[in-house]
Write a protein that holds these residues in place. Structure first.
Motif, PDB file in Angstrom:
ATOM      1  N   GLU A  39       0.735  -1.100  -0.057  1.00 22.91           N
ATOM      2  CA  GLU A  39       0.001  -0.090  -0.198  1.00 22.91           C
ATOM      3  C   GLU A  39       0.764   1.213  -0.074  1.00 22.91           C
ATOM      4  N   PHE A  40       2.243   1.387   0.142  1.00 21.62           N
ATOM      5  CA  PHE A  40       2.980   2.240   0.458  1.00 21.62           C
ATOM      6  C   PHE A  40       3.445   2.581  -0.882  1.00 21.62           C
ATOM      7  N   LYS A  43       3.768   6.204  -2.626  1.00 19.43           N
ATOM      8  CA  LYS A  43       3.505   7.297  -1.540  1.00 19.43           C
ATOM      9  C   LYS A  43       4.793   8.147  -0.811  1.00 19.43           C
ATOM     10  N   LYS A  47       3.279  10.319   3.762  1.00 22.15           N
ATOM     11  CA  LYS A  47       1.815   9.887   3.649  1.00 22.15           C
ATOM     12  C   LYS A  47       1.717   8.273   4.178  1.00 22.15           C
ATOM     13  N   GLN A  48       2.777   7.675   4.168  1.00 20.23           N
ATOM     14  CA  GLN A  48       3.028   6.258   4.611  1.00 20.23           C
ATOM     15  C   GLN A  48       2.832   6.121   5.974  1.00 20.23           C
ATOM     16  N   HIS A  49       3.802   7.187   6.827  1.00 22.56           N
ATOM     17  CA  HIS A  49       3.377   7.333   8.227  1.00 22.56           C
ATOM     18  C   HIS A  49       2.078   7.623   8.543  1.00 22.56           C
ATOM     19  N   THR A  72       9.002   2.577   7.608  1.00 18.67           N
ATOM     20  CA  THR A  72       7.913   2.152   6.454  1.00 18.67           C
ATOM     21  C   THR A  72       8.655   1.655   5.436  1.00 18.67           C
ATOM     22  N   THR A  74       8.141  -0.345   1.291  1.00 21.11           N
ATOM     23  CA  THR A  74       7.518  -0.965   0.266  1.00 21.11           C
ATOM     24  C   THR A  74       8.051  -2.369   0.358  1.00 21.11           C
TER      25      THR A  74
END
Length: 85
Positions: A39-40, A43, A47-49, A72, A74
């Protein structure tokens, strides 16, 4: 007090595909989480955080989690990171 498994479950409720590792940095309310999710992709780190913080928002609001350090990745970034280590 919140458990590490509960924090992991909260994150997985928002990011079902995620690989999540949660560690206690002291006191049970200062935590670190490593989160790997497709989902990362595409981004920004911010945004990931934000995606992870959304998952634990309630626990942070009630101060069950006082501080949460995040890393975080991918899946591709995680694989590269794992190869270096």
């Amino acid at each position: 007090m919140i458990t590490l498994n509960q924090v992991e479950a909260m994150i997985k409720s928002e990011l079902p595909d995620a690989l999540v590792q949660v560690q206690d940095l002291g006191g049970g309310d200062h935590l670190q989480a490593i989160v790997v999710s497709a989902e990362f992709e595409g981004k920004t780190l911010v945004k990931q955080h934000q995606m992870v913080y959304k998952a634990v928002k309630e626990a942070m609001a009630t101060e069950a989690i006082h501080a949460l350090a995040l890393k975080t990745y991918t899946p591709q970034e995680w694989q590269k990171n794992s190869e270096v280590a």
